[in-house]
Design a protein around this motif. Structure first.
Motif, mmCIF file in Angstrom:
data_model
loop_
_atom_site.group_PDB
_atom_site.id
_atom_site.type_symbol
_atom_site.label_atom_id
_atom_site.label_comp_id
_atom_site.label_asym_id
_atom_site.label_seq_id
_atom_site.Cartn_x
_atom_site.Cartn_y
_atom_site.Cartn_z
ATOM 1 N N ARG A 97 0.135 -0.290 -8.794
ATOM 2 C CA ARG A 97 0.001 -1.162 -7.624
ATOM 3 C C ARG A 97 1.005 -0.744 -6.547
ATOM 4 O O ARG A 97 2.137 -0.400 -6.850
ATOM 5 C CB ARG A 97 0.259 -2.621 -8.030
ATOM 6 N N TYR A 98 0.549 -0.786 -5.311
ATOM 7 C CA TYR A 98 1.344 -0.287 -4.176
ATOM 8 C C TYR A 98 1.285 -1.337 -3.075
ATOM 9 O O TYR A 98 0.193 -1.677 -2.606
ATOM 10 C CB TYR A 98 0.702 1.032 -3.740
ATOM 11 N N LEU A 99 2.440 -1.854 -2.695
ATOM 12 C CA LEU A 99 2.456 -2.804 -1.567
ATOM 13 C C LEU A 99 2.526 -1.965 -0.287
ATOM 14 O O LEU A 99 3.574 -1.400 0.031
ATOM 15 C CB LEU A 99 3.655 -3.741 -1.673
ATOM 16 N N ILE A 140 5.814 -2.813 6.316
ATOM 17 C CA ILE A 140 6.741 -2.499 5.222
ATOM 18 C C ILE A 140 5.912 -2.011 4.033
ATOM 19 O O ILE A 140 4.844 -2.561 3.752
ATOM 20 C CB ILE A 140 7.578 -3.747 4.855
ATOM 21 N N PHE A 141 6.413 -0.977 3.369
ATOM 22 C CA PHE A 141 5.770 -0.415 2.175
ATOM 23 C C PHE A 141 6.772 -0.466 1.016
ATOM 24 O O PHE A 141 7.926 -0.045 1.189
ATOM 25 C CB PHE A 141 5.418 1.067 2.384
ATOM 26 N N PHE A 142 6.336 -0.933 -0.143
ATOM 27 C CA PHE A 142 7.107 -0.784 -1.382
ATOM 28 C C PHE A 142 6.377 0.266 -2.220
ATOM 29 O O PHE A 142 5.352 -0.026 -2.832
ATOM 30 C CB PHE A 142 7.179 -2.098 -2.164
ATOM 31 N N SER A 148 -0.822 7.426 -3.966
ATOM 32 C CA SER A 148 -0.704 8.250 -2.764
ATOM 33 C C SER A 148 -1.621 7.746 -1.664
ATOM 34 O O SER A 148 -2.587 7.047 -1.926
ATOM 35 C CB SER A 148 -1.055 9.701 -3.095
ATOM 36 N N THR A 149 -1.267 8.125 -0.438
ATOM 37 C CA THR A 149 -2.136 7.838 0.705
ATOM 38 C C THR A 149 -2.782 9.156 1.099
ATOM 39 O O THR A 149 -2.079 10.131 1.399
ATOM 40 C CB THR A 149 -1.336 7.247 1.879
ATOM 41 N N GLY A 150 -4.110 9.187 1.053
ATOM 42 C CA GLY A 150 -4.850 10.420 1.274
ATOM 43 C C GLY A 150 -4.737 10.935 2.709
ATOM 44 O O GLY A 150 -4.177 10.280 3.591
ATOM 45 N N LEU A 151 -5.314 12.105 2.889
ATOM 46 C CA LEU A 151 -5.264 12.796 4.173
ATOM 47 C C LEU A 151 -5.846 11.930 5.293
ATOM 48 O O LEU A 151 -6.959 11.425 5.187
ATOM 49 C CB LEU A 151 -6.104 14.065 4.010
ATOM 50 N N HIS A 152 -5.076 11.782 6.368
ATOM 51 C CA HIS A 152 -5.566 10.999 7.516
ATOM 52 C C HIS A 152 -4.707 11.326 8.735
ATOM 53 O O HIS A 152 -3.622 11.892 8.606
ATOM 54 C CB HIS A 152 -5.469 9.496 7.227
ATOM 55 N N CYS A 153 -5.215 10.958 9.925
ATOM 56 C CA CYS A 153 -4.285 10.834 11.048
ATOM 57 C C CYS A 153 -4.360 9.380 11.481
ATOM 58 O O CYS A 153 -5.359 8.712 11.236
ATOM 59 C CB CYS A 153 -4.567 11.816 12.184
ATOM 60 N N ASP A 154 -3.302 8.872 12.067
ATOM 61 C CA ASP A 154 -3.248 7.442 12.352
ATOM 62 C C ASP A 154 -4.236 7.083 13.471
ATOM 63 O O ASP A 154 -4.549 7.918 14.319
ATOM 64 C CB ASP A 154 -1.812 7.036 12.691
ATOM 65 N N THR A 155 -4.708 5.850 13.437
ATOM 66 C CA THR A 155 -5.808 5.462 14.336
ATOM 67 C C THR A 155 -5.409 5.520 15.811
ATOM 68 O O THR A 155 -4.250 5.345 16.161
ATOM 69 C CB THR A 155 -6.286 4.016 14.054
ATOM 70 N N SER A 168 12.557 7.781 -2.245
ATOM 71 C CA SER A 168 12.104 8.940 -1.474
ATOM 72 C C SER A 168 10.582 8.994 -1.369
ATOM 73 O O SER A 168 9.867 8.381 -2.171
ATOM 74 C CB SER A 168 12.626 10.229 -2.112
ATOM 75 N N LYS A 169 10.134 9.716 -0.364
ATOM 76 C CA LYS A 169 8.709 9.909 -0.097
ATOM 77 C C LYS A 169 8.471 11.373 0.230
ATOM 78 O O LYS A 169 9.338 12.008 0.837
ATOM 79 C CB LYS A 169 8.306 9.091 1.137
ATOM 80 N N GLU A 170 7.305 11.873 -0.149
ATOM 81 C CA GLU A 170 6.951 13.265 0.168
ATOM 82 C C GLU A 170 5.758 13.278 1.106
ATOM 83 O O GLU A 170 4.784 12.563 0.844
ATOM 84 C CB GLU A 170 6.502 13.984 -1.101
ATOM 85 N N TYR A 223 -2.327 15.337 11.231
ATOM 86 C CA TYR A 223 -2.851 14.880 9.930
ATOM 87 C C TYR A 223 -1.749 14.929 8.879
ATOM 88 O O TYR A 223 -0.919 15.854 8.896
ATOM 89 C CB TYR A 223 -4.027 15.759 9.499
ATOM 90 N N HIS A 224 -1.765 13.955 7.990
ATOM 91 C CA HIS A 224 -0.727 13.922 6.956
ATOM 92 C C HIS A 224 -1.236 13.250 5.690
ATOM 93 O O HIS A 224 -2.246 12.535 5.709
ATOM 94 C CB HIS A 224 0.533 13.229 7.468
ATOM 95 N N GLU A 225 -0.506 13.502 4.625
ATOM 96 C CA GLU A 225 -0.818 12.948 3.310
ATOM 97 C C GLU A 225 0.527 12.560 2.681
ATOM 98 O O GLU A 225 1.520 13.248 2.881
ATOM 99 C CB GLU A 225 -1.503 14.046 2.492
HETATM 100 O O1 LIG Z 1 3.456 5.822 2.995
HETATM 101 C C1 LIG Z 1 2.236 5.828 2.897
HETATM 102 O O2 LIG Z 1 1.653 5.680 1.823
HETATM 103 C C2 LIG Z 1 1.370 6.013 4.126
HETATM 104 C C3 LIG Z 1 2.134 6.028 5.415
HETATM 105 C C4 LIG Z 1 1.215 6.408 6.547
HETATM 106 O O3 LIG Z 1 0.953 7.539 6.790
HETATM 107 C C5 LIG Z 1 0.567 5.378 7.337
HETATM 108 O O4 LIG Z 1 0.840 4.187 7.132
HETATM 109 O O5 LIG Z 1 -0.243 5.720 8.213
#
Ligand SMILES: O=C(O)CCC(=O)C(=O)O
Ligand SMILES: [Fe+2]
Length: 329
Positions: A97-99, A140-142, A148-155, A168-170, A223-225
């Motif tokens: 589970r991912y907040l 906020i993210f926990f 993981s958050t898949g490949l996307h670019c922000d809206t 940490s985050k990659e 784009y990022h993942e």
């Molecule tokens: O940290 C994440 O899982 C995603 C962060 C991100 O790229 C987003 O919120 O658009």
């Protein structure tokens, strides 16, 4: 084929950066969180005691799935209990589970006192939009390993800053041009994607591990993942830079005007029904209109609750009755 060898992101010292205008790719900026009391204050116990009763969005990743999840909701205290007790390993063998994307500003604006938006990110053109169409864009993210958050670019071509406060985050990132060549099931960690798409595309594949105190700037359309190598806490926000304003408006306008054209059709259908003289409302158009509107509103952002309420009220008895039949167009 040679193994993937990503390019590390540049790291800048926050005191040397005064504007984003000269920065044309993603960078890590250090020192932007130095004055934030959130760095000490935002512990699990603090969230549990101050906000434990709140409902928060939770992504449920079933066993075996690193990217696919069902969106759910939970009490913050219950989520934090899970989060602290979970094994925090990389195993996909169990449910996780991912907040993620908790739009805390609406429910607990007091948290805004615990940090300040870094000056270089504070010029946000969304602040200049009419109040009715502004939307929530701070989260906020926990983080939980294996989610993981898949490949996307922000809206809407929004840029983003991502401040890691703990753990940490990659991330891997590619240019907008390279990103547009990618397909829906591509992954920046996949050798197949690398061999079939990225090797031929514009610009390097960037990689970064963000640790507590690091703030990542991602320009719009990159784009990022994202992976969570361990549990982490992140504060992040989207914003619209001047250089992305036209692109933002073109996309945002479409999202705004689409439902308006549905609204106009529904309204016209109703007015036509009245003008027909039988005094009956066109129930079908009203239902369809409402359903499509609500789908849209929910898809866009949960922050549009006010708008949703307004739409529900629009359908309340008597609403629209001020429109005289001769108002038909
Ligand atoms: O940290 C994440 O899982 C995603 C962060 C991100 O790229 C987003 O919120 O658009
Ligand atoms: Fe993103």
């Amino acid at each position: 084929m040679a193994p993937i060898s990503p390019t590390p992101l540049r790291v800048l010292d926050g005191s040397t950066v005064t504007t984003l205008e000269d920065i044309d790719g993603p960078v890590v900026i250090r020192g932007l969180q130095d004055e934030w009391r959130a760095r000490e204050l935002w512990t699990v116990d603090h969230f549990r005691h101050q906000y434990g009763g709140l409902r928060v969005p939770v992504r449920e990743y079933p066993a075996g799935s690193e990217y696919e999840y069902a969106l759910s909701e939970d009490g913050l205290a219950d989520f934090l209990d899970y989060w602290e007790k979970s094994q925090a390993d990389h195993s996909l063998a169990r449910d996780r589970r991912y907040l993620a994307e908790w739009n805390f500003v609406r429910d607990c604006p007091g948290l805004l006192d615990d940090f300040s938006i870094p000056a270089i990110f504070s010029d946000d053109w969304i602040d200049r939009l009419p109040e009715q169409v502004r939307f929530g864009r701070m989260w906020i993210f926990f983080g939980e390993p294996g989610c993981s958050t898949g490949l996307h670019c922000d809206t809407f071509s929004t840029s983003a800053w991502l401040a890691v406060l703990d753990g940490s985050k990659e991330l891997r990132l590619v240019t907008p041009e390279a990103g547009r060549a990618l397909r829906a099931d591509d992954s920046l960690w996949s050798e197949r994607t690398h061999d079939e798409v990225l090797r031929k595309s514009a610009g390097p594949l960037y990689e970064v591990t963000l640790r507590a105190g690091d703030t990542l700037y991602i320009p719009g359309d990159w784009y990022h993942e994202v992976r969570n190598p361990e549990r982490n806490l992140m504060l992040t926000a989207n914003f619209v830079e001047e250089r992305k304003l036209l692109s933002f408006l073109a996309q945002f306008e479409t999202r705004l005007t689409e439902p308006l054209s549905v609204l106009r059709q529904a309204r016209n259908a109703q007015v036509r029904a009245w003008a027909g003289g039988d005094g009956r409302h066109d129930e079908l158009a009203r239902e369809e209109f409402r359903a499509r509107q609500l789908d849209w509103v929910r898809a866009m952002t949960s922050d549009l609750r006010e708008y949703e309420r307004a739409l529900l009220e629009w359908d309340a008895p008597g609403a629209g009755a001020t429109e005289a039949p001769n108002g038909a167009r």
